[in-house]
Motif scaffolding. Structure first.
Motif: not given
Lengths: 206, 389
Positions: B179-199
């Motif tokens: 989740t993005w909060d693990q990167i940004t430290g912003n609690p608002a990002d807690a439910n925002q799932t990171i979607e890494p795209v492949g190639m």
């Protein structure tokens, strides 16, 4: 019948107003910068200061008037963008270029490493030098370089804006007097000289 | 005496004429030129496709010998010589261009690894690659670094660019950071799932990122594919081709505000249509710029390569001269390689622009976003040679 004159007068006034506006437009256009008219760029400090042995120094570049949220291109160039032969690929240093993300306001700031000496690209045949520097053989000495700012792609001419800068070494900056001051001052000295010469001649003949 | 002097002068003059004729009778200098027009084909990298196309156009325009222009349809006597150099009548002396008027052609991109495989199989004459040689399986090839590139880590949508560490990138692609909060430290990002795209895994840009991460970027269960590559309805899911964000943005299964991927920095800065609204992140607090790519302080720098068979193009010590094939397609590859690597003084003038071809090449690099190999890293002319082990 007299009523019919009013529209004619109105039409005449309108023509005069349009002509005046057109004249103003031509006047404004003739003084507009050839490119990047809306954008501004500043370099601080300017001249960029170097110690005697220093070949790189950091300057702050500020810009405004660029398209919002576009990738930025900040380059050091040897020619003004107003030069019709300007070509960003050939006249700007590739290795000195910065590409910060753009901002919503179209304004921004970046720390730019300014080189003193040959363009670090190598093989380009030019460099930015202080007035007293000696350029190596085969390298053109440019004493007024330019910071060019544009957005989107490096070749974007429409939004390009620039600021000239010079280099100073060891605090030996001699502030340049603007031509607006120099020309009248030189003129005054010449007039005074002529006055004294004529006065002396007339004194001798008497 | 007079007669003797005249005879001597006549002999001297005829010797000079014959000597001059001999000098132009065959291709100049020991080289890959053989007075015969050869067409060669390259394949592989998408990242370097446009650059090598532009280099090829300049090479194809290069000055050279006077050609046999007498085309006679169906005449076998002219069929084999049409387009070749006129021998021995030849007044051209400029040997810095493309003497034989060889032609180059670039296949549509399939990826660096696919291109190198094609070279080894003999279906192309040289390959384009945005990765260096593999540790095994590519013996007998030379990787000529012709430029420098980097990988940009990008997001788009409403995600503001910030900083990522290598450990965070590894965590994102091995699906332990989700989740993005693990990167940004912003609690608002807690439910925002990171979607890494492949190639596309045949891509050199894929191989470069794999080398950086230390594992297969496509392997994680969280790594996204395109569910609907052409927008025409459900398709077999595939990983997107490199360096073009449009299909990723158009994919209905990828959230623009939470996705992340990587791409060629050169493509990122040269092609706004491919970049779309992508913004680059700093990595390990380093900013992506020409100087950090040039001096290798950006953590994801790489070279781009022109790949040849060693028999076709080999170094001549530490000079910009290239050894190898003496004629045919092999010689053509040798001369094309030399065109890419030679220093500015060894280039001729482009007859269309009046500029040196070195300057024309400079424009090609600028247009496509790449840097030339920095002077401190060159081994042969303006190239850096990396022979495959």
């Amino acid at each position: 019948m007299p009523r019919s004159h009013a529209p004619v007068r109105k039409a005449g006034s309108a023509v005069r107003v349009i002509a005046l506006l057109a004249l103003l437009g031509v006047f404004a256009a003739s003084f507009a910068a050839p490119a990047g008219a809306l954008g501004t760029v500043t370099v601080n400090p300017n001249p960029v200061s170097f110690t005697t042995t220093q070949t790189e120094a950091t300057a702050t570049v500020n810009w405004s008037g660029q398209k919002p949220n576009q990738l930025m291109f900040i380059s050091i160039c040897k020619k003004t963008i107003a030069d019709p032969t300007f070509n960003a690929a050939l006249d700007c240093s590739a290795l000195s270029e910065l590409n910060p993300n753009g901002t919503a306001s179209g304004a921004g700031t970046a720390q730019l490493t300014v080189f003193r000496g040959e363009n670090p690209d190598g093989d380009s045949g030019w460099g930015c030098f202080a007035q007293g520097d000696t350029a190596p053989a085969g390298v053109t000495k440019v004493t007024t370089c330019f910071v060019r700012v544009t957005n989107g792609v490096i070749s974007n001419k429409d939004d390009a804006a620039e600021a000239p800068f010079t280099l100073s070494v060891g605090g030996d900056v001699v502030p340049e007097a603007p031509l607006g001051v120099l020309i009248p001052a030189v003129g005054a000295v010449m007039v005074a000289g002529a006055f004294f010469v004529l006065r002396r001649r007339s004194a001798l003949t008497v | 005496m007079k007669l003797k002097a005249l005879a001597a002068a006549a002999v001297a003059a005829s010797t000079l004429v014959m000597g001059a004729g001999a000098a132009h009778a065959a291709s100049p200098e020991p080289s890959g030129w053989d007075d015969v027009l050869d067409n060669i084909k390259g394949g592989g990298s998408d990242t370097t496709y446009n650059l090598v196309q532009k280099i090829g156009i300049l090479y194809n325009q290069g000055t050279g010998c006077e050609q046999n222009t007498a085309f006679v349809a169906g005449n076998p006597a002219t069929a084999g010589t049409y387009g070749n150099c006129l021998v021995p009548v030849n007044n051209q002396t400029d040997t810095k261009g493309n003497w034989d008027h060889d032609g180059t052609f670039e296949e549509y991109p399939t990826g660096s690894s696919a291109g190198v495989k094609e070279l080894l199989a003999g279906t192309v004459d040289y390959a384009r690659s945005s990765r260096g040689p593999n540790a095994t399986g590519e013996t007998g090839t030379n990787f000529w670094a012709i430029g420098k590139d980097a990988l940009a880590i990008v997001t788009w949508g409403n995600r503001t660019a910030g900083n990522l560490t290598k450990a965070q990138l590894q965590g994102i692609y091995n699906c332990t950071i989700t989740t993005w909060d693990q990167i940004t430290g912003n609690p608002a990002d807690a439910n925002q799932t990171i979607e890494p795209v492949g190639m596309n895994a045949s891509s050199g840009t894929y191989a470069s990122f794999k080398s950086y991460l230390g594992f297969e970027p496509n392997a994680g269960a969280c790594v996204k594919k395109l569910d609907d590559p052409d927008g025409a309805g459900p398709q077999t899911a595939i990983f997107p081709l490199e360096n073009d964000l449009k299909p990723v943005i158009n994919a209905t299964n990828i959230n623009d505000n939470n996705a992340l991927t990587w791409m060629s920095w050169a493509n990122y800065r040269a092609y706004s249509f491919k970049r779309q609204t992508a913004v680059a992140w700093t990595v390990d607090s380093k900013t992506l710029s020409a100087s950090t790519v040039s001096n290798n302080t950006w953590p994801l720098t790489r070279f781009i390569y022109h790949v040849t068979k060693s028999a076709d193009a080999a170094p001549d010590g530490a000079t910009d001269n290239v050894l190898g094939g003496d004629g045919g397609k092999s010689g053509a590859v040798r001369e094309f390689t030399e065109f890419m690597c030679k220093v500015s003084t060894n280039h001729s003038v482009n007859e269309g622009s009046g500029l040196s071809n070195y300057d024309e090449l400079t424009k090609a690099y600028s247009d496509t976003g790449f840097l030339r190999v920095p002077s401190t890293e060159r081994t042969n002319g303006i190239c850096k040679l990396v022979p495959a082990p």
